[in-house]
Design a protein around this motif. Structure first.
Motif, mmCIF file in Angstrom:
data_model
loop_
_atom_site.group_PDB
_atom_site.id
_atom_site.type_symbol
_atom_site.label_atom_id
_atom_site.label_comp_id
_atom_site.label_asym_id
_atom_site.label_seq_id
_atom_site.Cartn_x
_atom_site.Cartn_y
_atom_site.Cartn_z
ATOM 1 N N THR A 66 -43.049 -20.652 58.254
ATOM 2 C CA THR A 66 -42.307 -20.126 57.102
ATOM 3 C C THR A 66 -42.624 -20.925 55.851
ATOM 4 O O THR A 66 -42.875 -20.359 54.785
ATOM 5 C CB THR A 66 -40.789 -20.150 57.386
ATOM 6 O OG1 THR A 66 -40.519 -19.288 58.489
ATOM 7 C CG2 THR A 66 -39.990 -19.701 56.174
ATOM 8 N N THR B 66 -43.414 -10.733 53.062
ATOM 9 C CA THR B 66 -43.016 -9.867 54.174
ATOM 10 C C THR B 66 -43.268 -10.525 55.531
ATOM 11 O O THR B 66 -42.774 -10.041 56.549
ATOM 12 C CB THR B 66 -43.754 -8.509 54.137
ATOM 13 O OG1 THR B 66 -45.141 -8.716 54.382
ATOM 14 C CG2 THR B 66 -43.526 -7.796 52.819
ATOM 15 N N ASP C 4 -39.895 -14.556 58.735
ATOM 16 C CA ASP C 4 -38.983 -14.051 59.757
ATOM 17 C C ASP C 4 -37.537 -14.226 59.269
ATOM 18 O O ASP C 4 -36.962 -15.307 59.365
ATOM 19 C CB ASP C 4 -39.196 -14.806 61.068
ATOM 20 C CG ASP C 4 -38.362 -14.241 62.202
ATOM 21 O OD1 ASP C 4 -37.983 -13.056 62.128
ATOM 22 O OD2 ASP C 4 -38.092 -14.994 63.152
ATOM 23 N N SER C 5 -36.999 -13.167 58.698
ATOM 24 C CA SER C 5 -35.637 -13.185 58.170
ATOM 25 C C SER C 5 -35.035 -11.805 58.355
ATOM 26 O O SER C 5 -35.743 -10.804 58.377
ATOM 27 C CB SER C 5 -35.659 -13.556 56.685
ATOM 28 O OG SER C 5 -34.366 -13.539 56.148
ATOM 29 N N ASP C 6 -33.715 -11.762 58.451
ATOM 30 C CA ASP C 6 -33.042 -10.479 58.669
ATOM 31 C C ASP C 6 -32.767 -9.724 57.372
ATOM 32 O O ASP C 6 -32.328 -8.583 57.407
ATOM 33 C CB ASP C 6 -31.736 -10.691 59.443
ATOM 34 C CG ASP C 6 -30.715 -11.514 58.670
ATOM 35 O OD1 ASP C 6 -31.114 -12.213 57.713
ATOM 36 O OD2 ASP C 6 -29.528 -11.467 59.023
ATOM 37 N N ALA C 7 -33.013 -10.350 56.218
ATOM 38 C CA ALA C 7 -32.700 -9.696 54.949
ATOM 39 C C ALA C 7 -33.685 -10.130 53.866
ATOM 40 O O ALA C 7 -33.985 -11.313 53.734
ATOM 41 C CB ALA C 7 -31.279 -10.032 54.518
ATOM 42 N N ARG D 77 -32.233 -12.668 51.244
ATOM 43 C CA ARG D 77 -32.166 -14.049 51.732
ATOM 44 C C ARG D 77 -33.551 -14.681 51.715
ATOM 45 O O ARG D 77 -33.717 -15.849 51.355
ATOM 46 C CB ARG D 77 -31.576 -14.075 53.137
ATOM 47 C CG ARG D 77 -31.298 -15.472 53.630
ATOM 48 C CD ARG D 77 -30.456 -15.463 54.893
ATOM 49 N NE ARG D 77 -29.092 -15.061 54.543
ATOM 50 C CZ ARG D 77 -28.392 -14.146 55.212
ATOM 51 N NH1 ARG D 77 -28.902 -13.548 56.253
ATOM 52 N NH2 ARG D 77 -27.172 -13.851 54.838
ATOM 53 N N THR D 78 -34.551 -13.923 52.083
ATOM 54 C CA THR D 78 -35.925 -14.425 52.040
ATOM 55 C C THR D 78 -36.305 -14.797 50.618
ATOM 56 O O THR D 78 -36.863 -15.863 50.370
ATOM 57 C CB THR D 78 -36.900 -13.354 52.585
ATOM 58 O OG1 THR D 78 -36.573 -13.092 53.950
ATOM 59 C CG2 THR D 78 -38.341 -13.800 52.473
ATOM 60 N N TRP E 86 -31.997 -21.319 56.942
ATOM 61 C CA TRP E 86 -31.799 -21.757 58.321
ATOM 62 C C TRP E 86 -30.371 -22.093 58.698
ATOM 63 O O TRP E 86 -30.120 -22.652 59.771
ATOM 64 C CB TRP E 86 -32.712 -22.941 58.618
ATOM 65 C CG TRP E 86 -34.157 -22.553 58.570
ATOM 66 C CD1 TRP E 86 -34.748 -21.510 59.228
ATOM 67 C CD2 TRP E 86 -35.181 -23.161 57.791
ATOM 68 N NE1 TRP E 86 -36.075 -21.438 58.915
ATOM 69 C CE2 TRP E 86 -36.379 -22.439 58.040
ATOM 70 C CE3 TRP E 86 -35.223 -24.229 56.923
ATOM 71 C CZ2 TRP E 86 -37.582 -22.770 57.454
ATOM 72 C CZ3 TRP E 86 -36.436 -24.556 56.336
ATOM 73 C CH2 TRP E 86 -37.593 -23.833 56.595
ATOM 74 N N ARG F 218 -25.838 -18.548 61.502
ATOM 75 C CA ARG F 218 -25.087 -17.356 61.126
ATOM 76 C C ARG F 218 -24.668 -16.619 62.394
ATOM 77 O O ARG F 218 -25.386 -16.601 63.379
ATOM 78 C CB ARG F 218 -25.953 -16.441 60.266
ATOM 79 C CG ARG F 218 -26.244 -17.037 58.907
ATOM 80 C CD ARG F 218 -26.900 -16.018 57.994
ATOM 81 N NE ARG F 218 -26.885 -16.441 56.623
ATOM 82 C CZ ARG F 218 -27.584 -17.442 56.116
ATOM 83 N NH1 ARG F 218 -28.353 -18.154 56.879
ATOM 84 N NH2 ARG F 218 -27.511 -17.745 54.839
ATOM 85 N N ALA G 185 -24.261 -13.685 64.974
ATOM 86 C CA ALA G 185 -25.192 -12.610 65.347
ATOM 87 C C ALA G 185 -24.671 -11.250 65.038
ATOM 88 O O ALA G 185 -23.611 -10.926 64.784
ATOM 89 C CB ALA G 185 -25.527 -12.687 66.818
#
Length: 112
Positions: free
Chosen positions: A7, A53, A56-59, A62-63, A107, A110, A112
């Motif tokens: 990352t 892109t 590795d992030s869920d949003a 946030r990235t 990091w 959070r 799940a």
């Protein structure tokens, strides 16, 4: 640990690509460089967007927020390496704060 290093490397690559792309425009508009400087600049900005892109992030938000800290550090590196101006202690303190914030955003544990 390996994922964190990947990352970080992606963020560094994205930051350099974004700064180079923006600098190409700056050079054309402010430093009287030829208009063709915009072509590699646009390619560099496309590489920047692509690289983000890969994180590795869920949003996306946030990235991008976490990337901001790395961008600030890379901008001060650019200031020193390309523009020949040494960052002062306040620049370095600000970068340390931003990188700590970026790490917290990316990091923090959070639910799940």
């Amino acid at each position: 640990m390996r994922a964190a290093m990947i990352t970080f490397l992606v963020y560094v690559g994205a930051a350099l690509a974004e700064i180079a792309g923006c600098f190409a425009y700056w050079a054309w508009r402010r430093l009287d460089q030829p208009v063709w400087w915009l072509v590699p600049g646009m390619l560099s900005l496309a590489a920047f967007a692509y690289l983000l892109t890969l994180v590795d992030s869920d949003a996306a938000g946030r990235t991008y927020a976490a990337y901001g800290g790395v961008y600030i550090a890379a901008s001060l590196f650019w200031l020193w390496a390309v523009e020949g101006r040494q960052p002062d202690r306040w620049d370095l303190a600000g970068v340390a704060i931003c990188l700590a914030g970026a790490a917290l955003i990316l990091w923090a544990p959070r639910p799940a």
